[in-house]
Each structure stands twice: as structure tokens, then as C-alpha cells.
Design an enzyme around this catalytic site. Structure first.
Site, PDB file in Angstrom:
ATOM      1  N   HIS A 102       6.029  -9.073   1.871  1.00 14.76           N
ATOM      2  CA  HIS A 102       5.571  -7.763   1.654  1.00 14.76           C
ATOM      3  C   HIS A 102       5.311  -7.180   3.208  1.00 14.76           C
ATOM      4  O   HIS A 102       5.685  -5.902   3.455  1.00 14.76           O
ATOM      5  CB  HIS A 102       4.270  -7.740   0.974  1.00 14.76           C
ATOM      6  CG  HIS A 102       4.844  -7.817  -0.608  1.00 14.76           C
ATOM      7  ND1 HIS A 102       4.710  -8.999  -1.116  1.00 14.76           N
ATOM      8  CD2 HIS A 102       4.676  -6.656  -1.293  1.00 14.76           C
ATOM      9  CE1 HIS A 102       5.057  -8.570  -2.439  1.00 14.76           C
ATOM     10  NE2 HIS A 102       4.737  -7.223  -2.558  1.00 14.76           N
TER      11      HIS A 102
ATOM     12  N   GLN B 204      -2.352   2.515  -3.681  1.00  8.86           N
ATOM     13  CA  GLN B 204      -1.597   2.134  -2.597  1.00  8.86           C
ATOM     14  C   GLN B 204      -0.646   3.093  -2.061  1.00  8.86           C
ATOM     15  O   GLN B 204      -0.499   3.511  -0.920  1.00  8.86           O
ATOM     16  CB  GLN B 204      -0.854   0.752  -2.693  1.00  8.86           C
ATOM     17  CG  GLN B 204      -1.827  -0.492  -2.741  1.00  8.86           C
ATOM     18  CD  GLN B 204      -1.013  -1.748  -2.224  1.00  8.86           C
ATOM     19  OE1 GLN B 204       0.163  -1.492  -1.795  1.00  8.86           O
ATOM     20  NE2 GLN B 204      -1.557  -2.605  -2.893  1.00  8.86           N
TER      21      GLN B 204
ATOM     22  N   ASP C  31      -0.146  -6.099   5.079  1.00 12.07           N
ATOM     23  CA  ASP C  31       1.210  -5.179   4.616  1.00 12.07           C
ATOM     24  C   ASP C  31       0.508  -3.734   4.316  1.00 12.07           C
ATOM     25  O   ASP C  31       1.228  -2.668   4.659  1.00 12.07           O
ATOM     26  CB  ASP C  31       2.034  -5.880   3.667  1.00 12.07           C
ATOM     27  CG  ASP C  31       1.511  -5.830   2.260  1.00 12.07           C
ATOM     28  OD1 ASP C  31       1.185  -4.633   1.627  1.00 12.07           O
ATOM     29  OD2 ASP C  31       1.132  -7.163   1.640  1.00 12.07           O
TER      30      ASP C  31
ATOM     31  N   LEU D 235      -3.859  -7.295   3.175  1.00 11.49           N
ATOM     32  CA  LEU D 235      -4.317  -6.170   3.724  1.00 11.49           C
ATOM     33  C   LEU D 235      -3.263  -5.953   5.088  1.00 11.49           C
ATOM     34  O   LEU D 235      -2.865  -4.810   5.453  1.00 11.49           O
ATOM     35  CB  LEU D 235      -5.654  -6.389   4.331  1.00 11.49           C
ATOM     36  CG  LEU D 235      -6.127  -4.946   5.164  1.00 11.49           C
ATOM     37  CD1 LEU D 235      -6.203  -3.861   4.106  1.00 11.49           C
ATOM     38  CD2 LEU D 235      -7.663  -5.516   5.736  1.00 11.49           C
TER      39      LEU D 235
END
Length: 340
Positions: A305, A102, A282, A280
Site C-alpha cells: 500500500h 480516507q 501509506d 499510517l
């Protein structure tokens, strides 16, 4: 340049704020100073699983880093010019490979660099997206924005032993595109299940339970069940769908028992009937904050988040965002100041 100060207590107050801040720092070239890291957690400060992603990113953008050690409650990150690299890394625990990716995927691509990475760690572990979510959901969503990567699993790594092996290649981004993901219209879904050291019939039962729930809600299902090599016993289930106006996934992992896993994942998938799922929502913020045009997506809930990423992105990039309440969820709009 003076670093931008980020309060680590904002939003979810955990590892997400670190990941987002250093990612945007690397992309924009703006240094950041993160304070109060995980201040209210049972064990405050940086944990081992937070360190490797920052270390790898520092190698890629030749960053000077201060405070990068276990239990540190502050971190300063001073990025420089990005490099094209071929790296082999080992988390050393069952720390989450998807969470490290990420950080690296948007940072490397939007710095217009390339990275070939072989990494050992956890592929399907608690408090993290599964590897399959990264491969089948995040890949699709980011490709629509203009960020492309491939990621292949060579060995599963379940908690607590880890030992999973993933090979990833990240390509430089040529052009960023705004997105509009507002409503799921497809009635086709895919179910992917991987398992290790548990009876196949147990995994199959959970998949059938998931299929029944999806069928009752009008979905046609394509199913894939695969036994894979791993050090620990484990199982992960992903249900996902793509269409022109939605990218949605729901996943879960075996922990103490498999009972109810398929039902739980299926129900979460059914509930995510707008443009994107909760996770998804965030993950999209970082790249969208760097696009001039306005992007819009709809989600059932506004998570901590998501709040965290919107806060960090606006602080570093100056992007504008708005959240509107709908009858059945929320609409998020993000407009960046300039393309990277």
C-alpha cells in the site's frame, strides 16, 4: 487537459490505487484515467465498496466520471471546482466507512472546502482500519500536517450486516506542515475496546491479555471498554500512543473467535517502535506529496500500500521520494513540488 494515465496493476493492485488517484485528482485539479483496475483479483474491476467514495467525491468537486459502475476495469475522473456540502449517504452494505473517509478527508480539506457527512455502513470490518483507528490515530497524524476533522460514532456497524452510523465534519486546510516522525519514546499507551452482543467477560479477558504483554514491555496502560449498540455481534480493539516524534496504532476485530485478539493487537503495537505504524505510513503520502519541505518518517516495513501511494503521488504531483534501509526498519522521505 489530457488525463494522467494510472496503471491499476501497480503496487497492491487493488482499491488503494483508486482511492489515492481520485483524491489527488480532486486536490490538484488534474484528471486521471485509471486502467486495469483490480485486474488480477478473483473478481476483477470495481466492487460496490469502491463506488461510494468516488461518487461522494465527485459531488464535492463537481467531477465528470466515466466508468463508475460495478466490475468496471477503467475509470476516468475529471474534477472541477469544490463545493461546501452537507451530505447523508448510505453504503447499503457493511462496506468500510473508514476507507471512504480516507478519500474524503484529505481531498475536502486540501481543496479548502468543508464537508458535513452522515454516513451508514461498516465501522469495524475486515481488510480496513477500524473506526477507532481513524478517530484516535489518523486524526492526530493529519492534524500535525494541518488537516483537521472530527468524527463521531452514533452506532457501530460490524460485518456482515453493517448499519453503523458515523458523523464527520471536515475543515478546510489553512496551512500544510512537514512532519518528522522517527522514533517512539513514550511508555504510555491507551487501549480502547468496543463490543456488541458478546459476553463482557470475554472482551475483558482479551484486554487483560493485551495489558499483560504491554506491561512486560514497559508500558503503562489506560483502558476503556465500552458496550455499544450494533446489528451484529462484534468487537474491536485499538492500542495507540502519541508523542512528539511518533503516532502509532494497532487494531483488530472479532471475526470467528475473540481468542488471541488482544495478544495479537498488543504484539503488533510493540513491534511498531519507530515513528509510524504500517497503516499510517501509506495514509500520510497524499498530503505530504503536496508540501514543498521534506517530511521524514520511519516504519518497520515497506508495504504494498505504501509503494502504491508513493507511485501514484509521484505520477500526479511530481513529488520526489526516497526510501532508506535502517538496522531496524526503513526511513521514508517525501518532498512535494509545491503547496496546494
Amino acid at each position: 487537459m489530457e488525463p494522467i494515465k494510472i496503471d491499476g496493476e501497480q503496487g497492491e493492485g487493488g482499491g488503494q490505487i483508486i482511492r489515492s488517484a481520485v483524491t489527488l485528482s480532486a486536490i490538484t485539479g488534474k484528471p486521471v484515467d485509471i486502467e486495469n483496475i483490480r485486474k488480477n483479483r478473483k473478481i476483477p474491476g470495481l466492487r460496490p465498496q469502491h463506488l461510494l467514495g468516488v461518487k461522494i467525491l465527485a459531488k464535492i468537486c463537481q467531477a465528470r466520471v466515466e466508468g463508475l459502475y460495478v466490475n468496471s476495469t477503467s475509470l476516468k475522473f475529471f474534477p472541477s471546482q469544490g463545493l461546501n456540502l452537507d451530505l447523508q449517504e448510505d453504503i447499503g452494505t457493511a462496506g468500510s466507512i473508514p476507507l471512504i473517509l480516507q478519500v474524503l478527508i484529505p481531498a475536502v480539506s486540501l481543496m479548502k472546502n468543508s464537508l458535513k457527512l452522515s454516513i451508514i455502513g461498516g465501522t469495524d470490518v475486515p481488510w480496513s482500519p477500524t473506526f477507532d483507528y481513524t478517530k484516535y490515530v489518523l486524526t492526530e497524524a493529519l492534524s500535525r500536517i494541518g488537516i483537521n476533522f472530527t468524527s463521531e460514532i452514533k452506532r457501530r456497524g460490524y460485518y456482515p450486516k453493517g448499519g453503523g452510523l458515523v458523523e464527520t465534519q471536515i475543515q478546510p486546510c489553512n496551512c500544510l506542515n512537514p512532519i518528522s516522525l522517527v522514533e517512539r519514546k513514550t511508555i504510555s499507551a491507551k487501549i480502547f475496546c468496543s463490543y456488541s452482543h458478546i459476553p463482557k467477560e470475554i472482551a475483558e479477558k482479551e484486554i487483560q491479555n493485551a495489558k499483560i504483554i504491554l506491561g512486560k514491555n514497559g508500558f503503562n496502560c489506560e483502558i476503556s471498554i465500552k458496550e455499544e449498540n450494533a446489528l451484529d455481534k462484534g468487537c474491536s480493539i485499538l492500542i495507540f500512543s502519541h508523542d512528539k516524534s511518533s503516532v502509532i496504532g494497532s487494531d483488530g476485530i472479532y471475526q470467528k473467535s475473540l481468542s488471541g485478539l488482544g495478544e495479537s493487537v498488543a504484539k503488533k503495537f510493540i513491534e511498531s517502535n519507530l515513528g509510524v505504524d504500517l497503516y499510517l505510513s501509506d495514509m500520510l503520502v497524499v498530503p505530504l506529496s503536496l508540501i514543498k519541505e521534506t517530511s521524514v518518517y520511519r516504519v518497520k516495513q515497506i508495504t504494498k500500500h505504501l509503494e502504491t501511494n508513493l507511485f501514484v503521488a509521484s505520477k500526479i504531483t511530481g513529488c520526489k521520494y526516497g526510501i532508506g534501509k535502517l538496522d531496524d526498519g526503513f526511513e521514508v522521505r517525501i518532498s512535494g513540488v509545491s503547496d496546494t
